[in-house]
Write an enzyme that holds these catalytic residues in place. Structure first.
Site: not given
Length: 187
Positions: A27, A32, A50, A52, A62, A65, A74, A121, A134, A172-173
């Site tokens: 199936r 988890e 939080q 994301n 990316r 940061h 994270k 990261h 994350y 920005k990066d």
């Protein structure tokens, strides 16, 4: 430890590679992605506040940061596709300050990477598209947002960028300072 295998990254203290146990049959599968009890038993006693998710196309980079205040741990994973994920130690008192660790994360492997507070990261998309998710230990704070130049030569991240191509980096990066000029964490 329950439904996970936790592997400490010997190169840099605090980083963990995590492989969930996958239960599959005709199936599909079930797994988890986080269990507080199992993580605590492995020495990862954090609370996530939080979640994301992002979607990116091949060649997108990316990062790198971090947040100067409201630092974030994270737990990262890929829902579809494949990325090369990187953590850079920016803990000034760490014996591995300025060193980096990279790992390929994929939806197929279902592997995860835990990056604690005190790290910059970033990730580079290897597949045609990738969905990246994350969990964070603190909330996003725009006033604390910071970064390091993704290709800083003093760090020397070996991104798996195809020869003759340039990664797609946000404006920005592309303006993040060099490692030596970055403003670091408020611990």
């Amino acid at each position: 430890m329950g439904n996970f295998v936790f592997e400490k990254c010997n190169d840099i203290d605090g980083l963990y590679l995590i492989q969930p146990r996958v239960f599959g049959d005709e199936r599909g599968y079930f797994l988890e992605t986080y269990n507080y009890k199992d993580f605590k038993e492995a020495g990862l006693d954090m609370v996530f506040v939080q979640d994301n998710q992002s979607s990116s196309t091949k060649g997108v980079l990316r990062g790198l940061h971090y947040q100067k205040n409201h630092t974030q741990g994270k737990l990262v994973r890929v829902l579809s596709g494949e990325v090369y994920d990187v953590a850079v130690d920016i803990r000034k008192d760490s014996k591995t300050y300025g060193q980096w660790f990279g790992v390929t994360l994929s939806a197929e492997k279902k592997n995860m990477f835990y990056i604690p507070e005190g790290f910059a990261h970033g990730f580079y998309v290897l597949s045609d598209t990738a969905e990246f998710a994350y969990k964070c230990t603190d909330f996003y704070d725009p006033a604390s947002e910071a970064g390091i130049m993704w290709n800083d030569p003093t760090i020397g991240v070996k991104w798996p960028i195809l020869s003759g191509t340039e990664p797609l980096v946000s404006e920005k990066d592309g303006k993040h300072p060099a490692f030596s000029n970055a403003i670091y964490l408020n611990y």
